[in-house]
Scaffold this motif. Structure first.
Motif, short mmCIF file in Angstrom:
data_model
loop_
_atom_site.label_atom_id
_atom_site.label_comp_id
_atom_site.label_asym_id
_atom_site.label_seq_id
_atom_site.Cartn_x
_atom_site.Cartn_y
_atom_site.Cartn_z
N SER A 23 0.86 -1.19 0.00
CA SER A 23 0.00 0.00 0.00
C SER A 23 0.89 1.24 0.00
O SER A 23 1.69 1.43 0.92
N LEU A 55 2.70 3.79 -3.20
CA LEU A 55 3.71 3.59 -4.25
C LEU A 55 4.53 4.84 -4.53
O LEU A 55 5.42 4.81 -5.38
N GLU A 56 4.27 5.93 -3.84
CA GLU A 56 4.98 7.17 -4.14
C GLU A 56 6.44 7.09 -3.71
O GLU A 56 7.34 7.52 -4.43
N THR A 62 9.10 1.31 -2.26
CA THR A 62 8.27 0.26 -1.68
C THR A 62 9.12 -0.61 -0.77
O THR A 62 10.36 -0.58 -0.81
N ARG A 68 -0.48 -4.19 -5.77
CA ARG A 68 0.24 -2.92 -5.65
C ARG A 68 -0.81 -1.82 -5.64
O ARG A 68 -1.49 -1.57 -6.65
N ASN A 117 -2.12 2.16 -4.62
CA ASN A 117 -1.56 3.51 -4.66
C ASN A 117 -1.57 4.21 -3.31
O ASN A 117 -0.60 4.86 -2.92
N SER A 166 -6.88 1.13 0.86
CA SER A 166 -6.14 1.40 -0.36
C SER A 166 -6.72 0.64 -1.55
O SER A 166 -6.82 1.16 -2.66
N MET A 196 -9.05 2.01 -5.14
CA MET A 196 -8.81 1.64 -6.53
C MET A 196 -9.93 0.76 -7.09
O MET A 196 -9.82 0.25 -8.21
#
Length: 206
Positions: A36, A38-39, A42, A61, A63, A71, A75
């Motif tokens: 959780s 991805l900025e 990881t 995966r 975001n 999370s 999505m």
């Protein structure tokens, strides 16, 4: 295949750094089934960087840097536990959860439910700071009530021998050693620090 689960008493206790060191010393593969956020780097990227080990791709995966269930919902996804069976690899496998044992994967299941399904030994990573006796004791109680085999507790932080011994004694759990805070985190400094971890005790669970 022999698997070890690395989980924590909370977010940010140092379990990814511990998992990286453990993966390296065991010559293991690493798997983070749900990522959780991805900025930033990881957990898989962190472990690869500090262990040089083979890292398996995440199944999910997501975001948003939040609880996996939130999370995933952000999505439009629902995490399906049937997709999270332990992968088959040659040699040891280190599997890292997210946050603590009671982090939800979806609206019906916690990570704890997945750990119980996997039936692999669990290493609980705990900070040494104030509050750890309560958090660690509750986590151990939850794991054992779910039928999970607990390999022991690995501590991260400044030494607190009385606190650590209280947990070991009152929870009847193995002390696997303590990682200090590392001012400079590299493969070498982590490898050096990991000499304080009871690897032989851990190997007996493989």
């Amino acid at each position: 295949m022999s698997a070890l689960i690395v989980t924590g008493t909370d977010t940010g206790v140092g379990k990814t750094v511990f998992a990286a060191g453990l993966t390296a010393v065991l010559g293991a593969c690493y798997w983070k089934p749900v990522q959780s956020g991805l900025e930033d780097a990881t957990d898989s990227e962190t472990v690869r960087s500090f262990s040089g080990a083979e890292v398996l791709p995440e199944t999910y995966r997501l975001n948003l840097p939040a609880s996996p269930h939130l999370s995933a919902e952000d999505m439009g996804v629902k995490i399906d536990l049937s997709r999270l069976a332990l992968p088959q690899v040659d040699g040891p496998l280190v599997v890292e959860g997210a946050g603590g044992v009671m982090v939800p994967l979806n609206r019906q299941a916690f990570y704890l439910d997945l750990f119980a399904q996997w039936r692999a030994p669990v290493i609980l990573v705990a900070r040494t700071a104030l509050g750890t006796i309560n958090h660690t004791s509750l986590s151990l109680m939850a794991l054992r009530n779910a039928g999970c085999e607990v390999a022991g507790v690995a501590f991260v932080g400044d030494p607190q021998p009385e606190v650590e011994q209280t947990i070991v004694q009152m929870c009847d759990v193995r002390h696997l050693g303590r990682l200090p805070f590392l001012a400079e985190l590299t493969q070498q400094t982590l490898s050096d620090a990991f000499t304080a971890i009871d690897i032989e005790a851990i190997r007996r669970f493989l």
